[in-house]
Design a protein around this motif. Structure first.
Motif, PDB file in Angstrom:
ATOM      1  N   ARG A   9      35.794  32.273  29.983  1.00 12.57           N
ATOM      2  CA  ARG A   9      37.125  32.766  30.378  1.00 12.57           C
ATOM      3  C   ARG A   9      37.630  33.945  29.554  1.00 12.57           C
ATOM      4  O   ARG A   9      38.473  34.704  30.034  1.00 12.57           O
ATOM      5  N   PHE A  10      37.114  34.127  28.332  1.00 15.47           N
ATOM      6  CA  PHE A  10      37.576  35.273  27.532  1.00 15.47           C
ATOM      7  C   PHE A  10      37.203  36.600  28.194  1.00 15.47           C
ATOM      8  O   PHE A  10      37.794  37.641  27.902  1.00 15.47           O
ATOM      9  N   ALA A  11      36.197  36.579  29.090  1.00 13.01           N
ATOM     10  CA  ALA A  11      35.735  37.824  29.729  1.00 13.01           C
ATOM     11  C   ALA A  11      36.431  38.093  31.067  1.00 13.01           C
ATOM     12  O   ALA A  11      36.145  39.100  31.717  1.00 13.01           O
ATOM     13  N   ILE A  12      37.350  37.207  31.486  1.00 10.65           N
ATOM     14  CA  ILE A  12      38.074  37.430  32.750  1.00 10.65           C
ATOM     15  C   ILE A  12      38.929  38.689  32.611  1.00 10.65           C
ATOM     16  O   ILE A  12      39.621  38.880  31.617  1.00 10.65           O
ATOM     17  N   SER A  13      38.894  39.539  33.631  1.00  8.42           N
ATOM     18  CA  SER A  13      39.678  40.775  33.602  1.00  8.42           C
ATOM     19  C   SER A  13      41.169  40.482  33.813  1.00  8.42           C
ATOM     20  O   SER A  13      41.532  39.563  34.543  1.00  8.42           O
ATOM     21  N   THR A  14      42.013  41.270  33.142  1.00  9.81           N
ATOM     22  CA  THR A  14      43.465  41.130  33.353  1.00  9.81           C
ATOM     23  C   THR A  14      44.000  42.328  34.145  1.00  9.81           C
ATOM     24  O   THR A  14      45.197  42.480  34.318  1.00  9.81           O
ATOM     25  N   GLU A  15      43.082  43.151  34.624  1.00  9.89           N
ATOM     26  CA  GLU A  15      43.477  44.345  35.382  1.00  9.89           C
ATOM     27  C   GLU A  15      43.797  43.944  36.815  1.00  9.89           C
ATOM     28  O   GLU A  15      42.899  43.530  37.560  1.00  9.89           O
ATOM     29  N   GLU A  16      45.071  44.054  37.203  1.00  8.95           N
ATOM     30  CA  GLU A  16      45.475  43.553  38.518  1.00  8.95           C
ATOM     31  C   GLU A  16      44.854  44.355  39.664  1.00  8.95           C
ATOM     32  O   GLU A  16      44.675  43.833  40.762  1.00  8.95           O
ATOM     33  N   THR A  17      44.524  45.631  39.420  1.00  4.56           N
ATOM     34  CA  THR A  17      43.963  46.440  40.513  1.00  4.56           C
ATOM     35  C   THR A  17      42.579  45.942  40.921  1.00  4.56           C
ATOM     36  O   THR A  17      42.200  46.044  42.079  1.00  4.56           O
ATOM     37  N   ARG A  18      41.837  45.373  39.956  1.00  9.74           N
ATOM     38  CA  ARG A  18      40.525  44.797  40.297  1.00  9.74           C
ATOM     39  C   ARG A  18      40.698  43.275  40.355  1.00  9.74           C
ATOM     40  O   ARG A  18      40.135  42.534  39.565  1.00  9.74           O
ATOM     41  N   TYR A  19      41.534  42.853  41.322  1.00 10.00           N
ATOM     42  CA  TYR A  19      41.946  41.442  41.421  1.00 10.00           C
ATOM     43  C   TYR A  19      40.765  40.485  41.571  1.00 10.00           C
ATOM     44  O   TYR A  19      40.835  39.339  41.140  1.00 10.00           O
ATOM     45  N   TYR A  20      39.653  40.967  42.158  1.00 11.35           N
ATOM     46  CA  TYR A  20      38.482  40.112  42.372  1.00 11.35           C
ATOM     47  C   TYR A  20      37.783  39.761  41.046  1.00 11.35           C
ATOM     48  O   TYR A  20      36.907  38.901  41.013  1.00 11.35           O
ATOM     49  N   LEU A  21      38.180  40.420  39.948  1.00 14.64           N
ATOM     50  CA  LEU A  21      37.628  40.086  38.620  1.00 14.64           C
ATOM     51  C   LEU A  21      38.590  39.194  37.824  1.00 14.64           C
ATOM     52  O   LEU A  21      38.310  38.862  36.681  1.00 14.64           O
ATOM     53  N   ASN A  22      39.734  38.815  38.446  1.00 13.72           N
ATOM     54  CA  ASN A  22      40.758  38.039  37.725  1.00 13.72           C
ATOM     55  C   ASN A  22      40.486  36.538  37.766  1.00 13.72           C
ATOM     56  O   ASN A  22      41.411  35.729  37.937  1.00 13.72           O
ATOM     57  N   GLY A  23      39.221  36.152  37.639  1.00 16.10           N
ATOM     58  CA  GLY A  23      38.899  34.730  37.680  1.00 16.10           C
ATOM     59  C   GLY A  23      37.451  34.475  37.302  1.00 16.10           C
ATOM     60  O   GLY A  23      36.714  35.396  36.931  1.00 16.10           O
ATOM     61  N   ILE A  24      37.061  33.209  37.398  1.00 15.49           N
ATOM     62  CA  ILE A  24      35.659  32.819  37.124  1.00 15.49           C
ATOM     63  C   ILE A  24      34.936  32.665  38.456  1.00 15.49           C
ATOM     64  O   ILE A  24      35.405  31.963  39.353  1.00 15.49           O
ATOM     65  N   PHE A  25      33.808  33.343  38.568  1.00 18.88           N
ATOM     66  CA  PHE A  25      32.992  33.313  39.783  1.00 18.88           C
ATOM     67  C   PHE A  25      32.029  32.126  39.687  1.00 18.88           C
ATOM     68  O   PHE A  25      31.263  32.016  38.732  1.00 18.88           O
ATOM     69  N   LEU A  26      32.097  31.246  40.669  1.00 16.43           N
ATOM     70  CA  LEU A  26      31.259  30.034  40.672  1.00 16.43           C
ATOM     71  C   LEU A  26      30.350  30.093  41.886  1.00 16.43           C
ATOM     72  O   LEU A  26      30.826  30.270  43.014  1.00 16.43           O
ATOM     73  N   HIS A  27      29.048  29.968  41.664  1.00 13.68           N
ATOM     74  CA  HIS A  27      28.127  30.018  42.809  1.00 13.68           C
ATOM     75  C   HIS A  27      26.837  29.261  42.478  1.00 13.68           C
ATOM     76  O   HIS A  27      26.512  29.032  41.315  1.00 13.68           O
ATOM     77  N   VAL A  28      26.129  28.869  43.547  1.00 16.04           N
ATOM     78  CA  VAL A  28      24.841  28.190  43.335  1.00 16.04           C
ATOM     79  C   VAL A  28      23.723  29.181  43.584  1.00 16.04           C
ATOM     80  O   VAL A  28      23.882  30.172  44.290  1.00 16.04           O
ATOM     81  N   SER A  29      22.579  28.874  42.971  1.00 11.86           N
ATOM     82  CA  SER A  29      21.441  29.779  43.075  1.00 11.86           C
ATOM     83  C   SER A  29      20.162  28.953  43.044  1.00 11.86           C
ATOM     84  O   SER A  29      20.065  27.976  42.303  1.00 11.86           O
TER      85      SER A  29
END
Length: 370
Positions: free
Chosen positions: A143-163
C-alpha cells in the motif's frame, strides 16, 4: 428503540464504523451512523460514504426493537469520554436519541432510518477465503506504493488479479509510476476466473484497521464493480475503481545482471542519515558502487554534503546511481529478513529489490538523476 450496551463494546464498534464517515458532508445523513436494534437482541451499526460501507453486529440487551441514525462522530466522542466499565442505555423516538450512562445523559438529534443510503451489492459471483495474516501481508507490503495522484485514478488502489504460471497464483500490485510493489500468494480455492479488480485506497486503509482484530480467515466476495470482506462481526463493502490498471509486468526488469547484497536495516539507517541534508523537493541520494564498497552521498546547495560507507557484497563493474531516499526507505522497511538483493543494470534502468528469489514480495524502483 431502546437497548443497553457495554461502553467498551460500543466504543470499539463505533471506532470501526465512524472512520468511514467523511468529516465534511453536503448530505447530512452521510454524517450519521445507522443503529438497528433487533428484537432477538444485538445491535447492528452501519456507516457509509456511498463508495464504502461498513456494517458491524454487536451484543446488546434490546428492550424495544427499532432503528434510527445519529451523528457518528458525536456518538463516538461521547462513548470515548464515558467512564470505563459503564453500561450505556440508548433510546430513540420523536427525532431524538437519549444516551444515559451513570450520571451522564445526552440528547442528540436523529434522522429517519428510511433516508439512510445502502450500497446495493448486486451479484458477487467470485467467492473465496484468505487467511487474515496473508491479507495483512498483501496490504502492508504494497500500500505504500499506491498513487495519490487523482488524475491517474486507476493507480489509486491495489490491483488484485489471478495468474496461471507454474502454479496458479493471486497477485496484488500497487504503483505510483516511481516505484512498484507486488506480492504473490498461492491462488485460493474459488478464485479461479475472478475478474481483475482495483481496490480503492480508502477501502484498503479501513480493511487494514479491521484486520488487526481478525485471527482466522476473511471471506472475499466480488464482482467486476464491488467487493465485500467478511471479517467476523464486521462486513466491509466497497465499490471498485472503474479503470484499467497498466500492464505492470513490463516494468519488472528480468536482465539486471549486477547484484548487490546488503543488510536492509543498516542500509536503511545509512540512507536515513545522509538524507538528513537532502533537499525536501528531490530527496535524492547517490549510491556509488565499487567492488564490495558502497558509498551513500548527498550534496545539497543549501545544506552542504554528507557521505557514508555502508557494508555490502558487490562484485560487478562500478557505477553511480541515484534514488529518492523516501522511496528507497519505504521499500527497505518492508524487508523482514537480514539480507536484501538489489538487482541493478545501469544508472537509468529500473532497479529490482527483493529479499531473495523465493520471497513473495518484489519491488521495482526507478532511479533519479544525481
Amino acid at each position: 428503540m431502546k437497548a443497553t450496551i457495554e461502553r467498551a463494546t460500543l466504543l470499539k464498534s463505533l471506532s470501526h464504523v465512524q472512520s468511514v464517515v467523511e468529516r465534511r458532508n453536503t448530505i447530512p445523513i452521510l454524517s450519521n451512523v445507522l443503529i438497528e436494534a433487533a428484537a432477538e437482541g444485538g445491535l447492528r451499526l452501519m456507516a457509509t460514504d456511498l463508495d464504502l460501507q461498513v456494517v458491524e453486529t454487536i451484543e446488546a440487551a434490546v428492550d424495544v426493537a427499532g432503528a434510527t441514525t445519529v451523528s457518528a462522530h458525536t456518538l463516538f466522542e461521547i462513548a470515548r469520554k464515558l467512564p470505563e466499565g459503564s453500561q450505556v442505555e440508548l433510546s430513540a423516538g420523536d427525532g431524538k436519541m437519549k444516551i444515559v450512562a451513570g450520571r451522564s445523559n445526552f440528547n442528540l438529534p436523529t434522522l429517519p432510518r428510511d433516508d439512510f443510503p445502502v450500497i446495493a451489492e448486486g451479484e458477487l459471483p467470485t467467492q473465496f477465503e484468505l487467511p487474515a495474516a496473508t491479507l495483512r501481508q498483501i496490504i502492508d507490503k504494497t500500500r505504500f506504493a499506491i498513487s495519490t495522484e487523482e488524475t491517474r485514478y486507476y493507480l489509486n488502489g491495489i490491483f488484485l488479479h489471478v495468474s496461471d504460471e507454474a502454479q496458479p497464483v493471486l497477485k496484488a500490485a500497487a504503483t505510483d509510476g516511481h516505484r512498484l510493489a507486488r506480492v504473490t500468494v498461492a491462488r485460493p480455492d474459488g478464485a479461479a476466473g475472478m475478474p481483475d479488480v482495483i481496490i480503492p485506497r480508502k477501502c484498503v486503509a479501513e480493511l487494514r484497521k479491521l484486520l488487526d482484530e481478525v485471527d482466522g480467515t476473511v471471506e472475499l466476495s466480488l464482482s467486476p464493480t464491488k467487493i465485500r470482506f467478511g471479517l467476523g462481526t464486521a462486513i466491509l463493502t466497497s465499490k471498485l475503481i472503474d479503470g484499467t490498471f497498466p500492464d505492470y509486468s513490463r516494468v519488472i526488469p528480468t536482465a539486471n545482471d549486477k547484484l548487490l547484497k546488503l543488510d536492509p536495516k543498516s542500509f536503511m539507517q545509512g540512507v536515513d542519515r545522509v538524507a538528513t541534508i537532502a533537499s525536501e523537493k528531490t530527496r535524492a541520494v547517490k549510491m556509488t558502487l565499487e567492488r564490495d564498497k558502497i558509498v551513500l552521498s548527498v550534496t545539497s546547495p543549501e545544506n552542504g554534503a554528507a557521505a557514508e560507507e555502508v557494508p555490502g557484497e558487490y562484485v560487478s563493474d562500478g557505477f553511480d546511481i541515484g534514488f529518492n531516499a523516501r522511496y528507497l526507505m519505504d521499500i527497505l522497511g518492508q524487508i523482514e529478513g537480514d539480507s536484501v538483493e538489489v538487482h541493478l543494470a545501469d544508472a537509468a534502468a529500473p532497479t529490482l529489490i527483493r529479499e531473495n528469489d523465493k520471497a513473495p514480495a518484489l519491488y521495482v524502483l526507478m532511479p533519479m538523476r544525481v
